[in-house]
Design a protein around this motif. Structure first.
Motif, PDB file in Angstrom:
ATOM      1  N   LYS A 297       3.575  38.289  36.967  1.00  0.00           N
ATOM      2  CA  LYS A 297       4.183  37.856  35.682  1.00  0.00           C
ATOM      3  C   LYS A 297       5.238  39.134  35.094  1.00  0.00           C
ATOM      4  CE  LYS A 297       0.191  35.226  34.320  1.00  0.00           C
ATOM      5  NZ  LYS A 297      -0.709  35.157  33.327  1.00  0.00           N
ATOM      6  N   GLN A 298       6.473  38.781  34.835  1.00  0.00           N
ATOM      7  CA  GLN A 298       7.341  39.768  34.596  1.00  0.00           C
ATOM      8  C   GLN A 298       7.878  39.368  32.919  1.00  0.00           C
ATOM      9  OE1 GLN A 298       8.510  42.391  36.084  1.00  0.00           O
ATOM     10  NE2 GLN A 298       6.779  42.133  37.477  1.00  0.00           N
ATOM     11  N   PRO A 299       8.141  40.389  32.360  1.00  0.00           N
ATOM     12  CA  PRO A 299       8.726  40.083  31.027  1.00  0.00           C
ATOM     13  C   PRO A 299       9.728  39.090  30.719  1.00  0.00           C
ATOM     14  CG  PRO A 299       8.372  42.481  31.232  1.00  0.00           C
ATOM     15  CD  PRO A 299       8.109  41.673  32.502  1.00  0.00           C
ATOM     16  N   ASP A 300      10.643  38.929  31.612  1.00  0.00           N
ATOM     17  CA  ASP A 300      11.804  38.243  31.647  1.00  0.00           C
ATOM     18  C   ASP A 300      11.540  36.750  32.207  1.00  0.00           C
ATOM     19  OD1 ASP A 300      11.508  38.667  34.197  1.00  0.00           O
ATOM     20  OD2 ASP A 300      13.721  39.067  34.584  1.00  0.00           O
ATOM     21  N   LEU A 301      10.129  36.518  32.290  1.00  0.00           N
ATOM     22  CA  LEU A 301       9.799  35.189  33.067  1.00  0.00           C
ATOM     23  C   LEU A 301      10.427  34.664  34.226  1.00  0.00           C
ATOM     24  CD1 LEU A 301       9.880  33.222  29.241  1.00  0.00           C
ATOM     25  CD2 LEU A 301       7.939  34.607  30.472  1.00  0.00           C
ATOM     26  N   SER A 302      10.778  35.805  35.110  1.00  0.00           N
ATOM     27  CA  SER A 302      11.194  35.171  36.125  1.00  0.00           C
ATOM     28  C   SER A 302      10.201  35.034  37.179  1.00  0.00           C
ATOM     29  CB  SER A 302      12.322  36.353  36.819  1.00  0.00           C
ATOM     30  OG  SER A 302      11.548  37.584  37.026  1.00  0.00           O
ATOM     31  N   SER A 303      10.362  34.488  38.495  1.00  0.00           N
ATOM     32  CA  SER A 303       9.320  34.375  39.313  1.00  0.00           C
ATOM     33  C   SER A 303       9.305  35.300  40.371  1.00  0.00           C
ATOM     34  CB  SER A 303       9.590  32.835  39.936  1.00  0.00           C
ATOM     35  OG  SER A 303      11.021  32.876  40.558  1.00  0.00           O
ATOM     36  N   THR A 304       8.577  35.887  40.557  1.00  0.00           N
ATOM     37  CA  THR A 304       8.368  37.067  41.245  1.00  0.00           C
ATOM     38  C   THR A 304       6.989  37.228  41.935  1.00  0.00           C
ATOM     39  OG1 THR A 304       9.563  38.405  39.990  1.00  0.00           O
ATOM     40  CG2 THR A 304       8.428  39.621  41.455  1.00  0.00           C
ATOM     41  N   ARG A 305       6.855  37.365  43.138  1.00  0.00           N
ATOM     42  CA  ARG A 305       5.538  37.552  43.892  1.00  0.00           C
ATOM     43  C   ARG A 305       5.099  38.867  43.730  1.00  0.00           C
ATOM     44  NH1 ARG A 305       6.360  35.290  50.206  1.00  0.00           N
ATOM     45  NH2 ARG A 305       6.828  33.362  49.650  1.00  0.00           N
ATOM     46  N   ALA A 306       3.759  38.994  43.419  1.00  0.00           N
ATOM     47  CA  ALA A 306       2.676  40.104  43.106  1.00  0.00           C
ATOM     48  C   ALA A 306       2.875  40.768  44.393  1.00  0.00           C
ATOM     49  CB  ALA A 306       1.610  39.715  42.402  1.00  0.00           C
ATOM     50  N   GLY A 307       2.679  41.980  44.592  1.00  0.00           N
ATOM     51  CA  GLY A 307       2.525  42.683  45.685  1.00  0.00           C
ATOM     52  C   GLY A 307       2.882  44.305  45.532  1.00  0.00           C
ATOM     53  N   TRP A 308       1.925  44.893  46.556  1.00  0.00           N
ATOM     54  CA  TRP A 308       2.044  46.598  46.727  1.00  0.00           C
ATOM     55  C   TRP A 308       3.320  46.833  47.709  1.00  0.00           C
ATOM     56  CZ3 TRP A 308      -1.279  49.571  43.926  1.00  0.00           C
ATOM     57  CH2 TRP A 308      -2.381  48.870  43.240  1.00  0.00           C
ATOM     58  N   PHE A 309       3.816  48.303  47.267  1.00  0.00           N
ATOM     59  CA  PHE A 309       4.616  48.676  48.102  1.00  0.00           C
ATOM     60  C   PHE A 309       4.412  50.308  48.003  1.00  0.00           C
ATOM     61  CE2 PHE A 309       6.354  45.123  45.961  1.00  0.00           C
ATOM     62  CZ  PHE A 309       7.146  44.463  46.725  1.00  0.00           C
ATOM     63  N   PHE A 310       4.873  50.718  49.136  1.00  0.00           N
ATOM     64  CA  PHE A 310       4.937  52.340  49.240  1.00  0.00           C
ATOM     65  C   PHE A 310       6.026  52.793  48.331  1.00  0.00           C
ATOM     66  CE2 PHE A 310       2.605  51.116  53.195  1.00  0.00           C
ATOM     67  CZ  PHE A 310       1.547  51.968  53.148  1.00  0.00           C
ATOM     68  N   GLY A 311       5.691  54.015  47.659  1.00  0.00           N
ATOM     69  CA  GLY A 311       6.681  54.259  46.917  1.00  0.00           C
ATOM     70  C   GLY A 311       7.503  55.475  47.448  1.00  0.00           C
TER      71      GLY A 311
END
Length: 220
Positions: free
Chosen positions: A125-139
């Motif tokens: 869930k993003q503030p701009d209401l865009s469809s995004t997959r939740a996920g973990w990433f290496f930083g």
């Protein structure tokens, strides 16, 4: 002889038509594939451990700091890992909200001191209401020092913005890491190549037409 020339002209004309159709389809596909430009960021808000109130950075007063923070998350792909490290291995969490003129656009949870290296969690869930997959990433490995340099109260790390283990400033320019710009450039080059091919075929067609007319006159 005349029949052969006519057949050749028909074949060349068909090739020209096919190339023209391909060029038109390429232009249409490029227009459809090009995503709408994202609004330019106007700042970031960072909240988390020992940040009360949250740290507010704006491009009009702290452009370098805003770019450093956004650089930590701008490269994330569309799909991340479904599971991240155990909660006990994550360390302190810092939530970054990327702002635009219209308001909050994106949000990310950064874990600079996670066991095994910095991690990023992108909520679905993003503030701009865009469809995004939740996920973990290496930083990036320079995440701790980057956050500390922009004002997050963290202990100094051995890796710095200028280098160090796993860190360092990017050697490649930002434009080289922009997939949208790379796609647009590739499509532009493809269109120029198709236009060049169409031009060459038209020149050949005109030459063959002239030869056909010359042969026809001589055979009368």
């Amino acid at each position: 002889m005349i029949r052969r020339v006519r057949r050749l002209l028909v074949a060349v004309t068909g090739g020209v038509a096919a190339l023209a159709c391909a060029l038109a389809l390429t232009g249409t596909a490029a227009a459809q594939a090009a995503p709408k430009p994202k609004p330019a960021p106007t700042g970031v808000d960072i909240s988390g451990e020992r940040l009360d109130p949250p740290l507010k950075l704006r491009t009009d007063t702290s452009p370098n700091e805003v770019n450093l923070v956004i650089d930590q998350v701008r490269w994330l792909g569309t799909t991340g890992q479904l599971r991240g490290p155990a909660a006990k291995d994550l360390g302190p969490k810092y939530t970054v909200v990327v702002l635009a003129a219209a308001g909050p656009q994106r949000t990310y949870d950064l874990f600079p001191l996670a066991k095994g290296g910095p991690r990023i969690y992108r909520p679905g869930k993003q503030p701009d209401l865009s469809s995004t997959r939740a996920g973990w990433f290496f930083g990036r490995l320079n995440m701790p020092e980057t956050l500390r340099s922009v004002g997050v109260p963290m202990p100094a790390q051995f890796d710095t913005l200028a280098g160090g283990i796993g860190g360092g400033e990017r050697v490649l320019p930002e434009e080289a890491l922009d997939p949208v710009q790379n796609i647009d450039t590739a499509l532009g080059e493809l269109q120029r190549l198709l236009l060049l091919n169409v031009g060459i075929v038209l020149v050949i067609t005109a030459g063959l037409a002239g030869i056909a007319l010359l042969v026809r006159r001589r055979t009368r």
